[in-house]
Design a protein around this motif. Sequence first.
Motif, short mmCIF file in Angstrom:
data_model
loop_
_atom_site.label_atom_id
_atom_site.label_comp_id
_atom_site.label_asym_id
_atom_site.label_seq_id
_atom_site.Cartn_x
_atom_site.Cartn_y
_atom_site.Cartn_z
N UNK A 1 2.86 -2.05 -4.12
CA UNK A 1 1.47 -2.21 -3.67
C UNK A 1 1.23 -1.55 -2.32
N UNK A 2 2.22 -1.59 -1.44
CA UNK A 2 2.09 -0.88 -0.16
C UNK A 2 1.94 0.63 -0.38
N UNK A 3 2.61 1.13 -1.41
CA UNK A 3 2.57 2.56 -1.70
C UNK A 3 1.38 2.98 -2.55
N UNK A 4 0.65 2.01 -3.07
CA UNK A 4 -0.42 2.29 -4.03
C UNK A 4 -1.74 2.60 -3.34
N UNK A 5 -2.42 3.63 -3.83
CA UNK A 5 -3.77 3.94 -3.37
C UNK A 5 -4.82 3.27 -4.25
#
Length: 259
Positions: free
Chosen positions: A191-195
């Motif tokens: 989720x941290x890496x998701x746009x």
Amino acid sequence: MNKQPILTIITITYNAERFLGRTLESVQKALQGVNDTSLLEYLIIDGNSKDNTLAIANQYQSFITRIVSEPDKGLYDAMNKGQALATGKYIWFLNAGDEIYDSHVLSTLLPLLETNADVYYSDAMFVKADGSEVGLRSLFTPHKLPDHLKWQDFALGMKVCHQAFIAKKDIAPKYDIDNLSADIEWEIICLKNAAQVTHLPILLCKYLLGGISVKSHRRSLLDRFRVLQKHFGLLPALYNHLLIFWRGFWFARKNGKYW
């Protein structure tokens, strides 16, 4: 020229003869509604089972892309192997005993994956060992499912069932094989890496109650604290764990045992 699968489904097994057939039957039924099965890849990563797990798997060779059976260092080591071997754009872990919710899931899901979000998620249906439904996870645990999921929603623990969480392979980290709550951290980092994160309008899975974190509950709680401390800080993790225990106490008192 072979095109890249859009989705890799990964099933981890070890001495899973009791429940694996349930999982494979659900995949087989869901595939019947898919016009182009080349869009999917299905991997079984086995920890060198000593029972009939592989014999059962071999009965479903028509749709299994690859079976790997060798000793490993536990569940998350096997999941790392599966993730490394996956060639699909998205990865979905569906372990032995878990099921695709119904025969329409894949035919509905594949077009939705074309919207190119980084993460897709849904609710999960809890089931018992005999296959009977307990109810939706969002109703039978304190974890209400948000419409717009963020990594910060994990401050109070596992917000989304792992089997109801699909992520692009290129944003997914490796699992910490020494942490029984590594699935929580895996989702947080995804989720941290998701746009773009999409809440699916369908149920993805039936989730078999039990699992390694339940069987080793005390260590799992300590490992969860380590994960939350890492991502939220020491004092917030301490405070949030007090909230977790208080919330769980009152939820169980009102609704009965939920795990």
